[in-house]
Design a protein around this motif. Structure first.
Motif, PDB file in Angstrom:
ATOM      1  N   ARG A 107       0.844  -1.187   0.000  1.00  0.00           N
ATOM      2  CA  ARG A 107       0.000   0.000   0.000  1.00  0.00           C
ATOM      3  C   ARG A 107       0.887   1.247   0.000  1.00  0.00           C
ATOM      4  O   ARG A 107       1.947   1.269   0.626  1.00  0.00           O
ATOM      5  CB  ARG A 107      -0.938   0.007   1.207  1.00  0.00           C
ATOM      6  CG  ARG A 107      -1.930  -1.162   1.201  1.00  0.00           C
ATOM      7  CD  ARG A 107      -2.979  -1.009   2.276  1.00  0.00           C
ATOM      8  NE  ARG A 107      -3.926  -2.124   2.265  1.00  0.00           N
ATOM      9  CZ  ARG A 107      -4.985  -2.191   1.471  1.00  0.00           C
ATOM     10  NH1 ARG A 107      -5.244  -1.188   0.641  1.00  0.00           N
ATOM     11  NH2 ARG A 107      -5.796  -3.230   1.509  1.00  0.00           N
ATOM     12  N   SER A 108       0.412   2.288  -0.692  1.00  0.00           N
ATOM     13  CA  SER A 108       1.223   3.487  -0.834  1.00  0.00           C
ATOM     14  C   SER A 108       0.322   4.698  -1.002  1.00  0.00           C
ATOM     15  O   SER A 108      -0.897   4.583  -1.103  1.00  0.00           O
ATOM     16  CB  SER A 108       2.158   3.351  -2.046  1.00  0.00           C
ATOM     17  OG  SER A 108       1.388   3.159  -3.235  1.00  0.00           O
ATOM     18  N   GLU A 109       0.947   5.881  -1.065  1.00  0.00           N
ATOM     19  CA  GLU A 109       0.205   7.109  -1.319  1.00  0.00           C
ATOM     20  C   GLU A 109       0.922   7.933  -2.379  1.00  0.00           C
ATOM     21  O   GLU A 109       2.151   7.904  -2.492  1.00  0.00           O
ATOM     22  CB  GLU A 109       0.035   7.926  -0.032  1.00  0.00           C
ATOM     23  CG  GLU A 109       1.323   8.441   0.562  1.00  0.00           C
ATOM     24  CD  GLU A 109       1.069   9.314   1.785  1.00  0.00           C
ATOM     25  OE1 GLU A 109      -0.103   9.557   2.111  1.00  0.00           O
ATOM     26  OE2 GLU A 109       2.066   9.764   2.407  1.00  0.00           O
ATOM     27  N   PHE A 110       0.128   8.670  -3.156  1.00  0.00           N
ATOM     28  CA  PHE A 110       0.669   9.471  -4.249  1.00  0.00           C
ATOM     29  C   PHE A 110       1.401  10.698  -3.714  1.00  0.00           C
ATOM     30  O   PHE A 110       0.930  11.379  -2.810  1.00  0.00           O
ATOM     31  CB  PHE A 110      -0.472   9.913  -5.172  1.00  0.00           C
ATOM     32  CG  PHE A 110      -0.054  10.880  -6.246  1.00  0.00           C
ATOM     33  CD1 PHE A 110       0.557  10.434  -7.408  1.00  0.00           C
ATOM     34  CD2 PHE A 110      -0.256  12.247  -6.077  1.00  0.00           C
ATOM     35  CE1 PHE A 110       0.949  11.331  -8.393  1.00  0.00           C
ATOM     36  CE2 PHE A 110       0.126  13.150  -7.055  1.00  0.00           C
ATOM     37  CZ  PHE A 110       0.737  12.689  -8.218  1.00  0.00           C
ATOM     38  N   LYS A 111       2.578  10.994  -4.315  1.00  0.00           N
ATOM     39  CA  LYS A 111       3.336  12.179  -3.932  1.00  0.00           C
ATOM     40  C   LYS A 111       3.520  13.160  -5.104  1.00  0.00           C
ATOM     41  O   LYS A 111       3.344  14.351  -4.941  1.00  0.00           O
ATOM     42  CB  LYS A 111       4.720  11.783  -3.392  1.00  0.00           C
ATOM     43  CG  LYS A 111       4.673  10.911  -2.140  1.00  0.00           C
ATOM     44  CD  LYS A 111       3.944  11.600  -0.991  1.00  0.00           C
ATOM     45  CE  LYS A 111       4.690  12.815  -0.480  1.00  0.00           C
ATOM     46  NZ  LYS A 111       4.002  13.437   0.687  1.00  0.00           N
ATOM     47  N   SER A 112       3.881  12.629  -6.290  1.00  0.00           N
ATOM     48  CA  SER A 112       4.124  13.537  -7.404  1.00  0.00           C
ATOM     49  C   SER A 112       4.166  12.771  -8.719  1.00  0.00           C
ATOM     50  O   SER A 112       4.186  11.539  -8.751  1.00  0.00           O
ATOM     51  CB  SER A 112       5.453  14.282  -7.224  1.00  0.00           C
ATOM     52  OG  SER A 112       6.543  13.380  -7.434  1.00  0.00           O
ATOM     53  N   LEU A 113       4.184  13.539  -9.801  1.00  0.00           N
ATOM     54  CA  LEU A 113       4.398  12.978 -11.139  1.00  0.00           C
ATOM     55  C   LEU A 113       5.866  13.190 -11.489  1.00  0.00           C
ATOM     56  O   LEU A 113       6.411  14.281 -11.287  1.00  0.00           O
ATOM     57  CB  LEU A 113       3.483  13.688 -12.144  1.00  0.00           C
ATOM     58  CG  LEU A 113       3.413  13.152 -13.576  1.00  0.00           C
ATOM     59  CD1 LEU A 113       2.044  13.452 -14.174  1.00  0.00           C
ATOM     60  CD2 LEU A 113       4.486  13.819 -14.435  1.00  0.00           C
ATOM     61  N   LEU A 114       6.500  12.134 -12.042  1.00  0.00           N
ATOM     62  CA  LEU A 114       7.926  12.208 -12.342  1.00  0.00           C
ATOM     63  C   LEU A 114       8.226  12.360 -13.823  1.00  0.00           C
ATOM     64  O   LEU A 114       9.103  13.135 -14.211  1.00  0.00           O
ATOM     65  CB  LEU A 114       8.635  10.948 -11.820  1.00  0.00           C
ATOM     66  CG  LEU A 114       8.695  10.768 -10.306  1.00  0.00           C
ATOM     67  CD1 LEU A 114       9.253   9.394  -9.967  1.00  0.00           C
ATOM     68  CD2 LEU A 114       9.544  11.868  -9.673  1.00  0.00           C
ATOM     69  N   SER A 115       7.530  11.621 -14.676  1.00  0.00           N
ATOM     70  CA  SER A 115       7.866  11.638 -16.098  1.00  0.00           C
ATOM     71  C   SER A 115       6.673  11.215 -16.944  1.00  0.00           C
ATOM     72  O   SER A 115       5.746  10.559 -16.460  1.00  0.00           O
ATOM     73  CB  SER A 115       9.053  10.708 -16.380  1.00  0.00           C
ATOM     74  OG  SER A 115       8.661   9.353 -16.166  1.00  0.00           O
ATOM     75  N   ILE A 116       6.732  11.595 -18.232  1.00  0.00           N
ATOM     76  CA  ILE A 116       5.717  11.195 -19.210  1.00  0.00           C
ATOM     77  C   ILE A 116       6.437  10.736 -20.472  1.00  0.00           C
ATOM     78  O   ILE A 116       7.308  11.448 -20.992  1.00  0.00           O
ATOM     79  CB  ILE A 116       4.769  12.357 -19.564  1.00  0.00           C
ATOM     80  CG1 ILE A 116       4.063  12.882 -18.325  1.00  0.00           C
ATOM     81  CG2 ILE A 116       3.748  11.917 -20.601  1.00  0.00           C
ATOM     82  CD1 ILE A 116       3.208  14.107 -18.583  1.00  0.00           C
ATOM     83  N   ARG A 117       6.081   9.560 -20.940  1.00  0.00           N
ATOM     84  CA  ARG A 117       6.610   9.067 -22.207  1.00  0.00           C
ATOM     85  C   ARG A 117       5.484   8.995 -23.218  1.00  0.00           C
ATOM     86  O   ARG A 117       4.392   8.502 -22.922  1.00  0.00           O
ATOM     87  CB  ARG A 117       7.211   7.671 -22.044  1.00  0.00           C
ATOM     88  CG  ARG A 117       7.828   7.122 -23.351  1.00  0.00           C
ATOM     89  CD  ARG A 117       7.725   5.615 -23.439  1.00  0.00           C
ATOM     90  NE  ARG A 117       6.330   5.179 -23.539  1.00  0.00           N
ATOM     91  CZ  ARG A 117       5.935   3.921 -23.396  1.00  0.00           C
ATOM     92  NH1 ARG A 117       6.791   2.989 -23.083  1.00  0.00           N
ATOM     93  NH2 ARG A 117       4.660   3.607 -23.523  1.00  0.00           N
ATOM     94  N   GLN A 118       5.742   9.483 -24.437  1.00  0.00           N
ATOM     95  CA  GLN A 118       4.765   9.390 -25.516  1.00  0.00           C
ATOM     96  C   GLN A 118       5.304   8.466 -26.596  1.00  0.00           C
ATOM     97  O   GLN A 118       6.450   8.599 -27.023  1.00  0.00           O
ATOM     98  CB  GLN A 118       4.481  10.772 -26.109  1.00  0.00           C
ATOM     99  CG  GLN A 118       3.403  10.761 -27.178  1.00  0.00           C
ATOM    100  CD  GLN A 118       3.105  12.151 -27.713  1.00  0.00           C
ATOM    101  OE1 GLN A 118       3.937  13.052 -27.592  1.00  0.00           O
ATOM    102  NE2 GLN A 118       1.948  12.334 -28.293  1.00  0.00           N
ATOM    103  N   GLN A 119       4.463   7.523 -27.035  1.00  0.00           N
ATOM    104  CA  GLN A 119       4.873   6.570 -28.069  1.00  0.00           C
ATOM    105  C   GLN A 119       3.713   6.334 -29.016  1.00  0.00           C
ATOM    106  O   GLN A 119       2.565   6.161 -28.590  1.00  0.00           O
ATOM    107  CB  GLN A 119       5.312   5.246 -27.435  1.00  0.00           C
ATOM    108  CG  GLN A 119       5.776   4.213 -28.437  1.00  0.00           C
ATOM    109  CD  GLN A 119       6.245   2.929 -27.761  1.00  0.00           C
ATOM    110  OE1 GLN A 119       6.440   2.886 -26.555  1.00  0.00           O
ATOM    111  NE2 GLN A 119       6.418   1.888 -28.540  1.00  0.00           N
ATOM    112  N   HIS A 120       3.998   6.329 -30.327  1.00  0.00           N
ATOM    113  CA  HIS A 120       2.961   6.130 -31.320  1.00  0.00           C
ATOM    114  C   HIS A 120       2.989   4.697 -31.859  1.00  0.00           C
ATOM    115  O   HIS A 120       4.011   4.013 -31.799  1.00  0.00           O
ATOM    116  CB  HIS A 120       3.114   7.128 -32.457  1.00  0.00           C
ATOM    117  CG  HIS A 120       3.116   8.553 -31.984  1.00  0.00           C
ATOM    118  ND1 HIS A 120       1.999   9.144 -31.427  1.00  0.00           N
ATOM    119  CD2 HIS A 120       4.096   9.490 -31.952  1.00  0.00           C
ATOM    120  CE1 HIS A 120       2.284  10.385 -31.094  1.00  0.00           C
ATOM    121  NE2 HIS A 120       3.554  10.613 -31.385  1.00  0.00           N
ATOM    122  N   ASN A 121       1.837   4.261 -32.381  1.00  0.00           N
ATOM    123  CA  ASN A 121       1.693   2.886 -32.897  1.00  0.00           C
ATOM    124  C   ASN A 121       2.153   1.870 -31.859  1.00  0.00           C
ATOM    125  O   ASN A 121       2.904   0.937 -32.147  1.00  0.00           O
ATOM    126  CB  ASN A 121       2.482   2.710 -34.204  1.00  0.00           C
ATOM    127  CG  ASN A 121       1.941   3.580 -35.304  1.00  0.00           C
ATOM    128  OD1 ASN A 121       0.732   3.660 -35.504  1.00  0.00           O
ATOM    129  ND2 ASN A 121       2.830   4.244 -36.029  1.00  0.00           N
TER     130      ASN A 121
END
Length: 327
Positions: free
Chosen positions: A218-232
């Motif tokens: 079990r855990s709790e949200f702290k932050s967003l770290l990264s976003i990856r975008q990929q097509h197809n």
């Protein structure tokens, strides 16, 4: 030699709906010959067709379809909420839709969204004859659309991305992070536990849920770290993929991982995860990012979340950004 004289009589023809509005009008040539005028028989045939159309509408007990107007000038019609008979015929629905389209055009509607349950799929075929096309389908219904406005259609396309979310659960006291190896993979690499976000589910909620389902932690949200975008993206039916990694704080530490999804699950030190060859490039990069956060402070890497009110709907949305320094 017998000579036949043909007389073209142009009769202005009106087609009325049940409410008395004109559905169709135009000049129709009717032919008379010397052996007998065909005008009366043509008119009788026309009247029979109109009568049959009216009778179909009366049999269904429906008038124009009702829908919900939107702020963009369109109307959405859910056939499950219109009182339409389950055994409505394709022809009857086509007549009803034609009448409705005339009304919507008169009201200045620029678009029609038609939600068709799978039990009334024949209505989709009828709608296609009026210019409707498929927009998307989900579970037990399809949504068709028709642009009524001027120029090319300005209707938005259906969603083109799926959203995957992973949780990097960091134990700040030990410098370790929770990682798993997926089962049934050609290459068993360490990665952060995660999965696809459900419709209407916030990113942080997805991360916490997926971590617990895969590892039992079990855990709790702290932050967003990264976003990856990929097509197809493989397995996304040709759609694009957004893969988001969140930083989570552990609330429990005992591992009870799902053996159906995971081959292994461990608390691994970030320094080891950042250097090992048994991981993915994105996992290694985020491990280095987390090491920097441990050493310099997570405020240097976190994209914190703040809830703000939406202008149009009055609901709240989540905005992720670096914290603004306070004076």
């Amino acid at each position: 030699m017998t000579v036949y004289h043909t007389l073209y009589i142009y009769s202005y023809i009106y087609i009325y709906n049940m409410a008395g509005r004109v559905l169709l009008s135009g000049l129709k040539p009717l032919v008379c010959g010397s052996k007998g005028c065909q005008v009366r028989s043509s008119v009788r045939g026309f009247r029979r067709a109109v009568t049959a159309s009216r009778q179909r509408l009366r049999a269904e007990g429906n008038k124009a379809l009702t829908g919900t107007a939107d702020r963009f000038g369109g109307v959405t019609v859910n056939l499950e909420q219109t009182g339409l008979s389950e055994d409505v015929s394709e022809d009857s629905f086509s007549d009803l839709l034609q009448e409705s389209l005339i009304q919507w055009k008169a009201e200045g509607k620029v678009a029609v969204w038609l939600r068709v349950p799978i039990s009334l799929s024949r209505c989709a075929a009828a709608a296609s004859t009026h210019g409707f096309s498929f927009h998307h389908a989900i579970n037990d219904h399809a949504v068709l659309c028709l642009w009524l406005g001027a120029g090319e259609s300005r209707l938005p396309g259906f969603a083109t991305h799926q959203v995957g979310v992973a949780g990097a659960v960091v134990d700040e006291s030990s410098g370790k992070v929770l990682v798993v190896q997926d089962k049934n993979k050609t290459k068993n690499a360490w990665k952060f536990p995660g999965g696809l976000s459900d419709p209407g589910e916030n990113i942080g909620v997805t991360a916490v849920r997926e971590v617990f389902e895969e590892t039992g932690v079990r855990s709790e949200f702290k932050s967003l770290l990264s976003i990856r975008q990929q097509h197809n993206h493989p397995g996304a039916f040709g759609m694009s993929d957004m893969y988001i990694i969140c930083r989570l704080r552990p609330l429990t530490y005992n591992i009870d991982f799902c053996t159906q999804e995971c081959l292994r699950c461990e608390w691994l030190h970030l320094s080891e995860l950042a250097l090992t060859d048994h991981t993915t490039p994105i996992t290694s990069r985020v491990a280095k990012l987390l090491l920097h956060g441990l050493e310099e402070g997570f405020e240097h890497i976190d994209l914190a979340m703040e809830e703000l009110p939406a202008v149009y709907s009055g609901m709240f949305y989540q905005l992720y950004h670096r914290k603004i320094p306070t004076a």
